[in-house]
Scaffold this motif. Structure first.
Motif, PDB file in Angstrom:
ATOM      1  N   LEU A  24       2.319  -8.754  -2.269  1.00  0.00           N
ATOM      2  CA  LEU A  24       1.837  -7.790  -3.253  1.00  0.00           C
ATOM      3  C   LEU A  24       0.527  -8.281  -3.856  1.00  0.00           C
ATOM      4  O   LEU A  24       0.362  -9.471  -4.122  1.00  0.00           O
ATOM      5  CB  LEU A  24       2.869  -7.598  -4.362  1.00  0.00           C
ATOM      6  CG  LEU A  24       4.142  -6.864  -3.959  1.00  0.00           C
ATOM      7  CD1 LEU A  24       5.217  -7.041  -5.019  1.00  0.00           C
ATOM      8  CD2 LEU A  24       3.865  -5.389  -3.721  1.00  0.00           C
ATOM      9  N   GLY A  25      -0.391  -7.375  -4.078  1.00  0.00           N
ATOM     10  CA  GLY A  25      -1.676  -7.732  -4.650  1.00  0.00           C
ATOM     11  C   GLY A  25      -1.657  -7.735  -6.166  1.00  0.00           C
ATOM     12  O   GLY A  25      -0.633  -8.054  -6.790  1.00  0.00           O
ATOM     13  N   PRO A  26      -2.764  -7.356  -6.776  1.00  0.00           N
ATOM     14  CA  PRO A  26      -2.879  -7.337  -8.237  1.00  0.00           C
ATOM     15  C   PRO A  26      -1.845  -6.441  -8.918  1.00  0.00           C
ATOM     16  O   PRO A  26      -1.555  -6.617 -10.104  1.00  0.00           O
ATOM     17  CB  PRO A  26      -4.294  -6.805  -8.473  1.00  0.00           C
ATOM     18  CG  PRO A  26      -5.024  -7.078  -7.194  1.00  0.00           C
ATOM     19  CD  PRO A  26      -4.012  -6.958  -6.114  1.00  0.00           C
ATOM     20  N   GLU A  27      -1.275  -5.498  -8.143  1.00  0.00           N
ATOM     21  CA  GLU A  27      -0.299  -4.576  -8.732  1.00  0.00           C
ATOM     22  C   GLU A  27       0.927  -5.298  -9.285  1.00  0.00           C
ATOM     23  O   GLU A  27       1.651  -4.755 -10.120  1.00  0.00           O
ATOM     24  CB  GLU A  27       0.162  -3.541  -7.691  1.00  0.00           C
ATOM     25  CG  GLU A  27      -0.965  -2.725  -7.066  1.00  0.00           C
ATOM     26  CD  GLU A  27      -1.500  -3.373  -5.790  1.00  0.00           C
ATOM     27  OE1 GLU A  27      -2.189  -2.674  -5.040  1.00  0.00           O
ATOM     28  OE2 GLU A  27      -1.218  -4.571  -5.575  1.00  0.00           O
ATOM     29  N   ALA A  28       1.161  -6.521  -8.809  1.00  0.00           N
ATOM     30  CA  ALA A  28       2.333  -7.264  -9.271  1.00  0.00           C
ATOM     31  C   ALA A  28       2.088  -7.968 -10.599  1.00  0.00           C
ATOM     32  O   ALA A  28       3.042  -8.423 -11.246  1.00  0.00           O
ATOM     33  CB  ALA A  28       2.743  -8.301  -8.220  1.00  0.00           C
ATOM     34  N   ALA A  29       0.825  -8.062 -11.010  1.00  0.00           N
ATOM     35  CA  ALA A  29       0.488  -8.829 -12.214  1.00  0.00           C
ATOM     36  C   ALA A  29       1.230  -8.359 -13.467  1.00  0.00           C
ATOM     37  O   ALA A  29       1.748  -9.194 -14.232  1.00  0.00           O
ATOM     38  CB  ALA A  29      -1.016  -8.818 -12.432  1.00  0.00           C
ATOM     39  N   GLY A  36      -5.676 -14.979  -9.372  1.00  0.00           N
ATOM     40  CA  GLY A  36      -6.910 -15.193 -10.107  1.00  0.00           C
ATOM     41  C   GLY A  36      -6.918 -14.591 -11.490  1.00  0.00           C
ATOM     42  O   GLY A  36      -7.993 -14.315 -12.048  1.00  0.00           O
ATOM     43  N   VAL A  37      -5.742 -14.368 -12.058  1.00  0.00           N
ATOM     44  CA  VAL A  37      -5.653 -13.770 -13.392  1.00  0.00           C
ATOM     45  C   VAL A  37      -6.026 -14.812 -14.444  1.00  0.00           C
ATOM     46  O   VAL A  37      -5.526 -15.942 -14.424  1.00  0.00           O
ATOM     47  CB  VAL A  37      -4.234 -13.236 -13.648  1.00  0.00           C
ATOM     48  CG1 VAL A  37      -4.122 -12.690 -15.074  1.00  0.00           C
ATOM     49  CG2 VAL A  37      -3.896 -12.155 -12.632  1.00  0.00           C
ATOM     50  N   ALA A  63       4.443  -2.083  -8.139  1.00  0.00           N
ATOM     51  CA  ALA A  63       4.899  -2.595  -9.436  1.00  0.00           C
ATOM     52  C   ALA A  63       6.418  -2.572  -9.519  1.00  0.00           C
ATOM     53  O   ALA A  63       7.041  -3.518 -10.034  1.00  0.00           O
ATOM     54  CB  ALA A  63       4.294  -1.773 -10.571  1.00  0.00           C
ATOM     55  N   ASP A  64       7.033  -1.501  -9.015  1.00  0.00           N
ATOM     56  CA  ASP A  64       8.499  -1.408  -9.031  1.00  0.00           C
ATOM     57  C   ASP A  64       9.111  -2.484  -8.138  1.00  0.00           C
ATOM     58  O   ASP A  64      10.133  -3.093  -8.488  1.00  0.00           O
ATOM     59  CB  ASP A  64       8.947  -0.024  -8.543  1.00  0.00           C
ATOM     60  CG  ASP A  64       8.572   1.086  -9.518  1.00  0.00           C
ATOM     61  OD1 ASP A  64       8.338   0.778 -10.698  1.00  0.00           O
ATOM     62  OD2 ASP A  64       8.499   2.242  -9.082  1.00  0.00           O
ATOM     63  N   ALA A  65       8.483  -2.715  -6.982  1.00  0.00           N
ATOM     64  CA  ALA A  65       8.986  -3.745  -6.060  1.00  0.00           C
ATOM     65  C   ALA A  65       8.954  -5.116  -6.729  1.00  0.00           C
ATOM     66  O   ALA A  65       9.908  -5.897  -6.626  1.00  0.00           O
ATOM     67  CB  ALA A  65       8.159  -3.759  -4.780  1.00  0.00           C
ATOM     68  N   ALA A  66       7.865  -5.421  -7.425  1.00  0.00           N
ATOM     69  CA  ALA A  66       7.748  -6.718  -8.101  1.00  0.00           C
ATOM     70  C   ALA A  66       8.829  -6.880  -9.155  1.00  0.00           C
ATOM     71  O   ALA A  66       9.448  -7.951  -9.267  1.00  0.00           O
ATOM     72  CB  ALA A  66       6.363  -6.848  -8.731  1.00  0.00           C
TER      73      ALA A  66
END
Length: 501
Positions: free
Chosen positions: A380-385, A409-410, A349-352
Motif C-alpha cells: 500500500l502506498g501513501p493511502e495507508a498513512a 517518507g512521512v 485505507a480500508d485494507a490498511a
C-alpha cells in the motif's frame, strides 16, 4: 496460530481463461473437440462407440493427418476421449445395416460448451478427460489380460489377475502418490511449474523409505521397474497437457542389462543433485514437470480427496484475520502475491485498517501476524498513512506504525519511547521463532540487535511481551559470541523469574 497449516504448500495458477486456452491447445483434447464437432450422420460407430475403419479414415483426413503414420491411432484415441467425456452422443439405430455399425454419433451439448460456455466449462470437460486417462494409465496390458481370461475360461476357473502382477488399487495409489509428489516439488519451487524432475528421482521419492540412507539393490531394482512403468504412463498423459515429458531414451529401453537402468535409478535415488551427477546423462532416463494446466488438474483432484491445497487468490474474499493467519506459512513470493490480491479487492485505507486490526493480540502467533501485516502494508502506498497514524499510541502496533510511516517518507512522526523500541525488537524476533529458529537470517538479526543496543539484555528482560523469555533464550543459543550468549541466557532466566512472580 488459530488453524492447522495446509497439507500442501500454496501454488500460483494462471486465470481460468488462460488454463482453458491451454486445455484447448493440448493435442489430444484439441483433436477430441475437433472430432466431436465433425461427428454426424456419416460417423458410424461400433458397439463400444468406437469409430469404424471408414470413419477413422475420414477422421484422419479431417484432422489433416494423412501424412502421419500414427494418424489412425491419434484419431482413435481422440475419439475415445470424446466419447468418454461426453463430447459426442451415440445414436444407436435399430435398423442398422449389416456389419459392425450399431449407429452414428453427433456432437453433444458439452461440445457446444467448448465455444459457447465459460472457461470453467472447458476445464470441467478437460478434468473429465484427465480422470479417463488416469484410469487408462493404470489399466493392465490388454493382451496379457485377455490371454489370462481366456486361459482361465478354458480351465473353467475365475481369471487369476494376481498372475498379471497387477493390482488396480495399488497401481492407482502409486500413480497418485507420484503426481502428489510432483505437485509438492512444484509448489516448493515457489508455486510455479518451471522445473523438470528426473523420472528415477520421482519414482524413488515414492519407493525409497525416508529413513534409508543407502538404497538396497532390491529397492533400486524396484525403482527401475517403476521408472519404466511411469514412462509408459507419462507418454499417455502428456498429450492431454498434464505434463511436459521427455521420455526415457529409446536406446536405454533397448538395453536389457540391469546395470544401465540401476545406474540412473541409483543416481536419482541418491538425490538427483545436478552438481554431483551428469545432468545430460540423467535426462536420458526421462524428465517430467507439471504444466500450469497439470498443476490445476492435480490440485482439483487433491481438493476432491479432501486435501487442503491452497492457491493464490483463495483468501481474497476472506477477512484480514484469516489472511494474516495463513501468510506466515507461505513462501515469501507467494505470500506477497496473495496479499496483493487481497488488497486489490478493497479500498487502500480500508485494507490498511483491517490489516492493523487483525494484527493485534498477545497470543503466541500474534508476532507472526504483525510481521505479515507489516509486509502486506508494503503493498500500500501513501493511502495507508492515515490508518498508521491512528495506531501510533497503540502499545502493540505503535512501533510497527512508525516504521510504516518512515518507509513512506512521512514527516512529523513522534519518536518511539525506549519501551516501545525494545518491545518491537522482541516482537520482531519472536515472529521468526519456531519456523526459522536456526536460519541464517535469524542469526544475523540477533547479532545486529545485540550489537546496536548497548545494555540491551539488562533492559530486555523487563519487556512486557509474552515471548520475552523465549526470545532471550534463543539469542543465548544462537549468538556466536560466548560472552553475549551468556548475558542473553541470564536475561532469559530473569525474565522467566519475573514472569513467575
Amino acid at each position: 496460530m488459530s488453524g492447522e497449516r495446509p497439507t500442501m504448500p500454496p501454488v500460483r495458477l494462471p486465470s481460468e481463461a488462460e488454463l482453458a486456452r491451454d486445455a484447448l491447445a493440448a493435442p489430444l483434447f484439441a483433436r477430441s473437440v475437433r472430432l466431436a464437432r465433425w461427428a454426424g450422420p456419416h460417423t458410424q460407430v461400433g458397439a463400444g462407440g468406437e469409430l469404424l475403419d471408414e470413419a477413422v479414415r475420414l477422421g484422419v483426413a479431417h484432422l489433416g493427418l494423412e501424412d502421419d503414420e500414427d494418424g489412425p491411432e491419434f484419431v482413435s484415441e481422440a475419439w475415445q476421449l470424446a466419447v468418454d467425456t461426453g463430447l459426442v452422443e451415440i445414436d444407436e439405430s435399430d435398423d442398422a445395416e449389416e456389419g459392425d455399425a450399431i449407429g452414428t454419433a453427433a456432437p453433444s451439448e458439452e461440445a457446444g460448451l467448448v465455444t459457447s460456455g465459460t472457461p470453467q466449462d472447458v476445464l470441467d470437460i478437460w478434468l473429465s478427460g484427465l480422470e479417463t486417462l488416469l484410469g487408462d494409465a493404470v489399466a493392465p496390458d490388454l493382451a496379457e489380460l485377455l490371454a489370462s481370461v481366456q486361459e482361465s475360461a478354458e480351465e473353467g476357473e475365475a481369471p487369476d489377475f494376481g498372475a498379471l502382477d497387477w493390482n488396480p488399487e495399488e497401481e492407482a495409489r502409486f500413480l497418485d502418490e507420484v503426481l502428489h509428489n510432483l505437485y509438492l516439488l512444484t509448489a516448493l519451487e515457489g508455486g510455479s511449474a518451471d522445473s523438470a524432475v528426473p523420472l528415477p528421482a520421482l519414482a524413488a521419492s515414492v519407493i525409497v523409505p525416508e529413513d534409508m540412507d543407502e538404497p538396497t539393490d532390491d529397492i533400486l531394482e524396484e525403482v527401475s521397474v517403476a521408472m519404466m512403468r511411469l514412462d509408459d504412463q507419462f507418454r499417455l498423459l502428456a498429450p492431454l497437457g498434464l505434463i511436459d515429458y521427455k521420455p526415457v531414451d529409446e536406446a536405454l529401453i533397448g538395453e536389457l542389462d540391469e546395470g544401465a537402468e540401476q545406474k540412473g535409478a541409483e543416481e536419482a535415488a541418491a538425490g538427483g543433485n545436478a552438481d554431483a551427477i551428469d545432468v545430460e546423462e540423467v535426462s536420458r532416463y526421462g524428465m517430467v514437470r507439471l504444466t500450469p494446466l497439470g498443476l490445476y488438474g492435480v490440485r482439483a483432484r487433491l481438493l476432491e480427496e479432501g486435501t487442503e491445497a491452497p492457491a493464490v487468490g483463495d483468501l481474497a474474499d476472506k477477512g484480514a484475520d484469516v489472511l494474516l493467519d495463513r501468510l506466515p506459512g507461505y513462501p515469501e513470493a507467494i505470500a506477497m502475491a496473495e496479499a496483493g490480491q487481497w488488497i486489490a479487492g478493497r479500498e487502500p485505507a480500508d485494507a490498511a485498517r483491517e490489516l492493523l486490526a487483525a494484527a493485534r493480540g498477545d497470543d503466541d502467533y500474534a508476532p507472526k501476524r504483525r510481521l505479515a501485516c507489516q509486509q502486506a502494508l508494503l503493498l500500500l502506498g501513501p493511502e495507508a498513512a492515515p490508518a498508521l497514524r491512528e495506531v501510533l499510541d497503540d502499545p502493540r502496533l505503535g512501533g510497527l506504525a512508525r516504521v510504516g510511516l518512515a518507509e513512506r517518507g512521512v514527516a512529523d512522526v513522534p519518536p518511539p519511547s525506549q519501551d516501545m523500541i525494545f518491545w518491537l525488537t522482541i516482537d520482531t524476533i519472536a515472529a521468526q521463532l519456531g519456523s526459522a529458529d536456526d536460519s541464517g537470517e535469524l542469526r544475523e538479526l540477533i547479532e545486529g540487535v545485540a550489537g546496536q543496543h548497548s545494555g540491551f539484555f539488562e533492559a530486555a528482560w523487563r519487556v512486557d511481551h509474552p515471548a520475552t523469555a523465549d526470545v532471550l533464550e534463543t539469542m543465548g543459543r544462537l549468538h556466536p559470541d560466548k560472552k553475549v550468549a551468556k548475558e542473553a541466557r541470564k536475561a532469559a532466566f530473569k525474565a522467566r523469574s519475573h514472569k513467575a512472580r
